[in-house]
Write a protein that holds these residues in place. Structure first.
Motif, short mmCIF file in Angstrom:
data_model
loop_
_atom_site.label_atom_id
_atom_site.label_comp_id
_atom_site.label_asym_id
_atom_site.label_seq_id
_atom_site.Cartn_x
_atom_site.Cartn_y
_atom_site.Cartn_z
N LEU A 45 -11.33 0.52 -11.84
CA LEU A 45 -10.37 1.29 -11.05
C LEU A 45 -10.02 0.57 -9.75
CD1 LEU A 45 -11.89 4.81 -11.64
CD2 LEU A 45 -9.55 4.16 -12.20
N GLN A 46 -11.01 -0.03 -9.12
CA GLN A 46 -10.76 -0.78 -7.90
C GLN A 46 -9.87 -1.98 -8.17
OE1 GLN A 46 -14.81 -1.58 -6.63
NE2 GLN A 46 -14.76 0.09 -5.15
N GLU A 47 -10.09 -2.66 -9.31
CA GLU A 47 -9.29 -3.85 -9.62
C GLU A 47 -7.85 -3.49 -9.94
OE1 GLU A 47 -11.59 -5.74 -12.69
OE2 GLU A 47 -13.02 -6.59 -11.26
N ILE A 48 -7.63 -2.33 -10.56
CA ILE A 48 -6.25 -1.88 -10.79
C ILE A 48 -5.56 -1.65 -9.45
CG2 ILE A 48 -4.81 -0.01 -11.67
CD1 ILE A 48 -6.88 0.36 -13.92
N GLU A 49 -6.22 -0.94 -8.56
CA GLU A 49 -5.63 -0.68 -7.25
C GLU A 49 -5.34 -1.97 -6.50
OE1 GLU A 49 -6.50 1.85 -3.13
OE2 GLU A 49 -8.03 1.75 -4.70
N GLN A 50 -6.28 -2.90 -6.55
CA GLN A 50 -6.10 -4.18 -5.85
C GLN A 50 -4.89 -4.93 -6.38
OE1 GLN A 50 -9.58 -6.65 -6.12
NE2 GLN A 50 -8.84 -8.14 -4.60
N ALA A 51 -4.74 -4.96 -7.71
CA ALA A 51 -3.61 -5.68 -8.31
C ALA A 51 -2.29 -4.99 -8.02
CB ALA A 51 -3.82 -5.81 -9.81
N VAL A 52 -2.26 -3.67 -8.10
CA VAL A 52 -1.02 -2.92 -7.87
C VAL A 52 -0.53 -3.11 -6.44
CG1 VAL A 52 -0.06 -0.58 -7.70
CG2 VAL A 52 -1.41 -1.24 -9.70
N ASN A 53 -1.45 -3.23 -5.50
CA ASN A 53 -1.06 -3.38 -4.10
C ASN A 53 -0.55 -4.77 -3.74
OD1 ASN A 53 -1.51 -0.73 -3.34
ND2 ASN A 53 -3.64 -1.07 -2.78
N ILE A 54 -0.53 -5.67 -4.70
CA ILE A 54 0.10 -6.99 -4.53
C ILE A 54 1.47 -6.93 -5.19
CG2 ILE A 54 -0.04 -9.47 -4.98
CD1 ILE A 54 -3.09 -9.07 -5.32
N ASN A 55 2.53 -7.00 -4.42
CA ASN A 55 3.85 -7.00 -5.06
C ASN A 55 4.00 -8.26 -5.91
OD1 ASN A 55 6.84 -8.09 -5.05
ND2 ASN A 55 6.92 -5.86 -4.93
N SER A 56 4.36 -8.07 -7.16
CA SER A 56 4.55 -9.21 -8.06
C SER A 56 5.79 -9.02 -8.91
CB SER A 56 3.31 -9.43 -8.94
OG SER A 56 3.02 -8.29 -9.73
N GLY A 57 6.88 -8.61 -8.26
CA GLY A 57 8.17 -8.65 -8.94
C GLY A 57 8.40 -10.03 -9.51
N SER A 58 9.04 -10.12 -10.64
CA SER A 58 9.16 -11.39 -11.37
C SER A 58 9.67 -12.53 -10.50
CB SER A 58 10.09 -11.22 -12.57
OG SER A 58 9.64 -10.20 -13.42
N LEU A 59 10.56 -12.22 -9.55
CA LEU A 59 11.14 -13.26 -8.70
C LEU A 59 10.38 -13.46 -7.39
CD1 LEU A 59 14.94 -12.59 -9.28
CD2 LEU A 59 13.38 -14.06 -10.56
N ASN A 60 9.33 -12.68 -7.17
CA ASN A 60 8.44 -12.90 -6.03
C ASN A 60 7.34 -13.87 -6.50
OD1 ASN A 60 6.71 -12.86 -3.85
ND2 ASN A 60 6.20 -10.68 -4.01
N LEU A 61 7.66 -15.14 -6.48
CA LEU A 61 6.77 -16.13 -7.10
C LEU A 61 5.41 -16.16 -6.42
CD1 LEU A 61 9.22 -19.10 -7.80
CD2 LEU A 61 8.94 -16.92 -8.99
N ALA A 62 5.39 -16.02 -5.11
CA ALA A 62 4.11 -16.04 -4.40
C ALA A 62 3.25 -14.84 -4.79
CB ALA A 62 4.36 -16.06 -2.89
N GLY A 63 3.90 -13.68 -4.94
CA GLY A 63 3.16 -12.49 -5.34
C GLY A 63 2.60 -12.59 -6.74
#
Length: 437
Positions: A45-63
């Motif tokens: 559950l913590q890992e899901i929250e951690q990943a979701v809180n990183i914006n990773s829109g397809s064109l946000n290459l850094a994210g």
């Protein structure tokens, strides 16, 4: 007690209320798998929250790379050799490829597929994980598919810690462009094809139709198409005349309606005109899905652009539809001409005997755990996915094994956290049992 802590308590309670009478259906290793999964749920559950809180829109290459780094650390910790496959050649961030080879030369080879990116752009105001209730969470990509990635990793972690990965070789491929494919496709999807050629089995962790009682044994492929219609511009009083004809808009209307009349009744076939622009002058920017036009009610339209997609359940169905559409386009109204172009797209994941056998194994794992029987999902209820590039290269493929939810691709996206432990357990049992074949 916070929602998050209450979720830990409730989800663990759900996972550990496994009926003891059903243990007879599991061997001793499988019983330990259930216990191990329950142990890892708070971290999952913590890992899901951690990943979701990183914006990773397809064109946000850094994210996307940052989410990839998170997954890399998690997979490295359980003995996988992890590579970052740079995506600059296809204008995307890249992919995570993790490999763990068995010393057993006869070990079955399993490819597990997820993706790092979401549809939510870097500046989207829907950008954080929110606990809505002890069993419901929202956030960008929480179900599609950061929850699915966590199911992959937690299932493998549980098996690793019990030394139950010795009879399987595993590749985990988390792509960085599933929601917006890099171009050309032969480069952006090559990693999936290569891994699938290596593998015997492909498992996809999309949330598919968000029904825990189904999984995907077949997925429709899709391709984009562009219709261009040109005609003679003239005063509107001359429309329908022999010298001027019907104009571009009438011809485009005829073509689209003929598509509907001749093809709409075919099972599992859809074709959607998603954008149309026309007038005296019209411009269509395919790369950015935008269009502009100028026209007047007293001038016959000279140009029309239509952009759409075509989805079919098999290559044969796709080819037959394309031929019918081209035939319709070629019979132009007086004074007009039209062209129809098809782009590269996702292949279909056809329903095969091997896929149905894999579904049966997954369903039995579910039932042996005391859960529901898992049936084949209707292909109309889910879009295309990366597993389609793998399915034609493996003996068995199955998708829709991820975290269930609702509202994917919208700001109403939610995840059903009660499905987390169930689908981790089912995946872990399936992998373990595949290793016993």
């Amino acid at each position: 007690m916070s929602f998050l802590k209450l979720s830990y308590v409730l989800i663990i309670a759900l996972a550990t209320t496994f009926p003891l009478t059903s243990y007879a259906k599991l061997d001793k290793n499988e019983q330990q798998i259930v216990i191990q999964v329950a142990h890892h749920l708070p971290q999952a559950l913590q890992e899901i929250e951690q990943a979701v809180n990183i914006n990773s829109g397809s064109l946000n290459l850094a994210g996307v790379k940052k989410v990839g780094q998170l997954a890399t650390a998690q997979l490295t910790a359980i003995g996988f050799k992890v590579e970052w496959l740079d995506g600059s050649a296809f204008n995307r961030a890249g992919h995570v490829l993790a490999t763990r080879e068995s010393n057993n030369p006869n070990a079955i080879k399993i490819l597990m597929i997820g993706h790092l990116d979401t549809v939510f752009a870097e500046n989207d105001n829907f950008n954080t994980y929110t606990q809505l209730s002890p069993t419901l969470a929202s956030g960008p990509g929480v179900a599609d598919m950061k929850g699915g990635n966590t199911i992959i990793i937690t299932a493998l972690k549980s098996l690793h810690e019990l030394n139950l990965l010795n009879n399987v070789s595993i590749k985990v491929l988390l792509t960085g462009d599933e929601e917006s494919s890099g171009q050309p496709l032969n480069l952006s999807k090559q990693a999936i094809v290569d891994a699938a050629i290596w593998a015997d089995v492909a498992l996809g962790y999309e949330n598919a139709d968000n029904n825990i009682e189904t999984a995907m044994v077949a997925r429709r492929g899709y391709i984009d198409w562009t219709l261009t219609v040109e005609a003679q511009a003239a005063h509107s009083s001359q429309i329908f005349s022999d010298t001027v004809g019907f104009g571009a808009i009438y011809e485009a209307s005829r073509i689209l309606n003929s598509f509907r009349e001749q093809l709409a009744s075919q099972p599992n076939l859809t074709f959607n005109p998603g954008l149309i622009v026309g007038g005296t002058h019209a411009d269509f920017d395919n790369a950015h899905s935008t269009a502009t036009a100028f026209g007047k009610s007293n001038v016959i339209a000279q140009k029309v652009y239509v952009a759409g997609d075509l989805r079919a359940l098999s290559p044969t169905q796709e080819e037959d539809a394309k031929k019918t559409m081209q035939r319709i386009v070629s019979h132009n109204l007086n004074g007009s001409k039209a062209t129809l172009e098809f782009a590269d797209g996702y292949p279909a994941m056809a329903m095969t005997e091997g896929n149905q056998k894999l579904l049966a194994m997954y369903s039995k794992a579910s039932e042996d755990l005391g859960y529901n029987k898992v049936l084949a999902a209707n292909p109309r209820n889910a879009g295309a996915a990366d597993i389609s590039f793998a399915a034609n290269h493996v003996d068995m493929a199955l998708d829709g094994l991820g975290l269930m939810g609702a509202g994917a691709h919208t700001q109403n996206e939610t995840a059903d956290l009660t499905s987390l432990s169930k689908n981790i357990e089912k995946s872990a049992l399936l992998i373990y049992r595949l290793g016993q074949l």
